[in-house]
Design a protein around this motif. Structure first.
Motif, mmCIF file in Angstrom:
data_model
loop_
_atom_site.group_PDB
_atom_site.id
_atom_site.type_symbol
_atom_site.label_atom_id
_atom_site.label_comp_id
_atom_site.label_asym_id
_atom_site.label_seq_id
_atom_site.Cartn_x
_atom_site.Cartn_y
_atom_site.Cartn_z
ATOM 1 N N SER A 288 0.810 -1.221 0.000
ATOM 2 C CA SER A 288 0.000 0.000 0.000
ATOM 3 C C SER A 288 0.841 1.269 0.000
ATOM 4 O O SER A 288 1.022 1.915 -1.036
ATOM 5 N N ALA A 289 1.395 1.643 1.151
ATOM 6 C CA ALA A 289 2.064 2.939 1.276
ATOM 7 C C ALA A 289 3.280 3.084 0.376
ATOM 8 O O ALA A 289 3.475 4.116 -0.273
ATOM 9 N N ASN A 290 4.141 2.047 0.327
ATOM 10 C CA ASN A 290 5.365 2.182 -0.472
ATOM 11 C C ASN A 290 5.091 2.295 -1.975
ATOM 12 O O ASN A 290 5.616 3.199 -2.632
ATOM 13 N N PRO A 291 4.281 1.421 -2.577
ATOM 14 C CA PRO A 291 3.985 1.622 -4.001
ATOM 15 C C PRO A 291 3.168 2.880 -4.270
ATOM 16 O O PRO A 291 3.327 3.507 -5.321
ATOM 17 N N GLY A 292 2.290 3.276 -3.328
ATOM 18 C CA GLY A 292 1.561 4.539 -3.504
ATOM 19 C C GLY A 292 2.508 5.717 -3.513
ATOM 20 O O GLY A 292 2.403 6.625 -4.347
ATOM 21 N N LEU A 293 3.481 5.701 -2.575
ATOM 22 C CA LEU A 293 4.498 6.749 -2.555
ATOM 23 C C LEU A 293 5.362 6.671 -3.804
ATOM 24 O O LEU A 293 5.759 7.708 -4.361
ATOM 25 N N ILE A 315 17.798 -2.108 1.076
ATOM 26 C CA ILE A 315 17.607 -2.472 -0.333
ATOM 27 C C ILE A 315 18.383 -3.748 -0.650
ATOM 28 O O ILE A 315 18.328 -4.246 -1.770
ATOM 29 N N TYR A 316 19.101 -4.262 0.367
ATOM 30 C CA TYR A 316 19.881 -5.482 0.172
ATOM 31 C C TYR A 316 18.953 -6.632 -0.224
ATOM 32 O O TYR A 316 17.977 -6.923 0.461
ATOM 33 N N ALA A 378 10.002 -0.233 -3.455
ATOM 34 C CA ALA A 378 8.805 0.267 -4.141
ATOM 35 C C ALA A 378 8.589 1.758 -3.918
ATOM 36 O O ALA A 378 7.917 2.418 -4.717
ATOM 37 N N LYS A 379 9.159 2.319 -2.842
ATOM 38 C CA LYS A 379 9.026 3.766 -2.599
ATOM 39 C C LYS A 379 9.607 4.574 -3.750
ATOM 40 O O LYS A 379 9.207 5.719 -3.977
ATOM 41 N N GLY A 380 10.602 4.007 -4.426
ATOM 42 C CA GLY A 380 11.272 4.731 -5.507
ATOM 43 C C GLY A 380 10.554 4.663 -6.838
ATOM 44 O O GLY A 380 11.072 5.174 -7.834
#
Length: 513
Positions: A288-293, A315-316, A378-380
């Motif tokens: 939810s939050a990370n892909p939305g961001l 990110i490892y 996914a935040k990126g």
């Protein structure tokens, strides 16, 4: 996710290739004898994983279409997949440098969103307008806080309406270290980054006078000079604690008219540098939050802005997703060099990269660092990776960039702010509550239950994606709009609660002697 009209499955299937799915809600075999044609073999807490196929011992466990670990025992369909039967292991990753790097579809300058910001002399734009008291060493921290506290008294700032406040940036080091080591380079860049930050209109540096982190040497190293907006003093030079506090108050008051004269003017969001952070992650973070961001981050890139992804240990296991989007082989190589540095760093300190998932992460459904990292990346979004920076380096590239930092939130964000981040988006599943002056921090809750429980601390409920009430795209647009409003001066929850005075934590690497 949706098997038939008006029905939402209790399981979230993220990729057809996965052999686990995430529980949208708590699954109890006594209440749900069958879920999507599978018989649950145990209670599955919300956000945790259930096997959707038989997984042999030693076989990969897949989520997001990627390996998150290996079965430590035979796992039957319907079993709860977690620390008792899932472990990490080395495997080959396809780094395929640049194969997914796509030139962003930039919006024309006249179509880009705008915000109300403070234009600075160096061309950057601030989202806030603070005066910062920076202590060069722990020995001057008490004096620095006393100066700032003078201006926190009721009515003290009434005469200076154009200034957002006076903040004390104090910490626990500054002496007894090697000034030729990489740790001092990190510290010097951090101090200089805050002293020249676009959200800071004036700076007073206060030292003891005899510390290793000598203010004149620091200024010379970083190309800084005293002036109307940068003043320095030491306790030993001024003549003790009380006199230094009084001199500090006078120095700040003298800066107030100049700093307060700044006004917000319309600015392109191309001047926004958004730091991406996650803390207290759970099983919903990567859903939810990370892909939305990430969707909002891609929007900001298209508008010409900068997005700073960080937290190298987190990110490892997912670094290959970034090398595939690297703008050049040199960018990919620098990222992999930082991963190698962390492997050596953890080895020297008798740690392992998989030590990262915390107790709270595991309670929330995350099992391995590989799983946590795949969700964190996914935040990126999906933008091309344009540059990789070391800790606290000034970020000059636009688009998506990466900064090498620890996963520990205060240290990571301190580096991002030193690099120039004038806005922070912080995703959390368990409920992190920190803020980071001088940069406003938006808190994105991964699930609606936590959002309701901690509504005074959270800015956005991203759990609407989990419940099926909102798409990632709709959430991303909602996040983007709030980012722009926040950049224009709308206060965040952490600002309303007064957070940000204790989160300045430079990364201390190396021997303290």
């Amino acid at each position: 996710m949706q098997d038939k009209p008006n029905f939402i499955s209790p399981l979230i299937r993220l990729n057809p290739a996965d052999n686990v799915a995430v529980a949208r809600e708590r699954i109890d075999p006594a209440e749900m004898p069958e879920v999507d044609g599978i018989r649950p073999l145990a209670k599955i807490p919300r956000g945790h994983k259930m096997a959707t196929a038989a997984i042999a011992r030693g076989a990969p466990v897949t989520k997001y279409g990627q390996t998150i670990g290996f079965a430590s025992e035979d796992i039957a369909p319907g079993a709860h997949v977690h620390v008792q039967n899932l472990t990490v292991g080395e495997f080959t990753r396809d780094y395929a440098v640049g194969v997914d790097a796509v030139e962003p579809q930039m919006l024309p300058a006249d179509q880009r969103a705008r915000f109300m910001g403070y234009a600075r002399a160096d061309g950057r734009v601030g989202t806030r307008n603070y005066i910062a008291i920076i202590s060069s060493v722990n020995c001057s921290a008490t004096v620095s806080r006393a100066v700032a506290q003078h201006f926190a008294a009721p009515g003290a700032m009434d005469r200076f309406p154009g200034v957002d406040g006076v903040i004390a940036l104090t910490w626990g080091g500054g002496c007894a270290f090697n000034t030729k080591a990489e740790g001092y380079a990190y510290l010097a860049r951090t101090m200089a980054g805050y002293a020249t930050h676009p959200n800071v209109g004036g700076v007073l540096m206060i030292g003891l006078g005899c510390e290793t982190n000598h203010i004149p040497s620091l200024l010379e190293r970083e190309g800084l000079a005293e002036g109307d907006r940068l003043r320095t003093m030491t306790i030993q030079q001024v003549g003790g604690t009380r006199r230094t506090i009084e001199a500090g108050i006078r120095a700040v008051e003298e800066m107030m008219p100049l700093v307060g004269s700044a006004e917000r003017t319309p600015q392109s969001v191309a001047h926004l540098a958004l730091a991406l952070e996650c803390g207290g992650s759970d099983g919903y973070s990567g859903i939810s939050a990370n892909p939305g961001l990430g969707f909002a981050a891609d929007l900001l890139v298209r508008h010409g802005g900068t997005v700073i992804l960080s937290e190298t240990p987190e990110i490892y296991g997912a670094e290959h997703l970034l090398t595939r989007r690297a703008a050049s082989p040199a960018v990919a190589e620098k990222l992999l060099q930082r991963i190698d540095w962390w492997r050596d760093y953890t080895r020297r300190n008798n740690a392992e990269m998989d030590n990262n998932p915390s107790h709270g992460n595991k309670q929330g459904g995350l099992t391995t660092i590989l799983e946590k990292s795949l969700g964190a990346v996914a935040k990126g979004g999906m933008s091309r990776l344009n540059a990789v920076y070391e800790y606290a380096e000034r970020v000059t590239e636009h688009g998506l960039v990466f900064m090498d930092t620890p996963g520990y939130d205060p240290v990571a964000v301190t580096g991002q702010i030193a690099g120039g981040a004038n806005l922070i988006a912080f995703t959390t599943g368990r409920g992190s509550v920190s803020g980071f002056k001088p940069t406003p921090t938006l808190k994105l809750a991964t699930n609606s239950e936590m959002y309701r429980h901690m509504s005074e601390d959270m800015d956005i409920d991203c759990g609407t994606v989990v419940t099926g009430g909102e798409t990632i795209e709709a959430l991303g647009h909602r996040i983007f709009d709030l980012l722009v409003a926040t950049a224009s001066g709308q206060q965040t929850r952490s600002e309303e609660l007064g957070y940000g005075d204790n989160e300045f934590v430079p990364w201390q690497v190396g021997a303290v002697m």
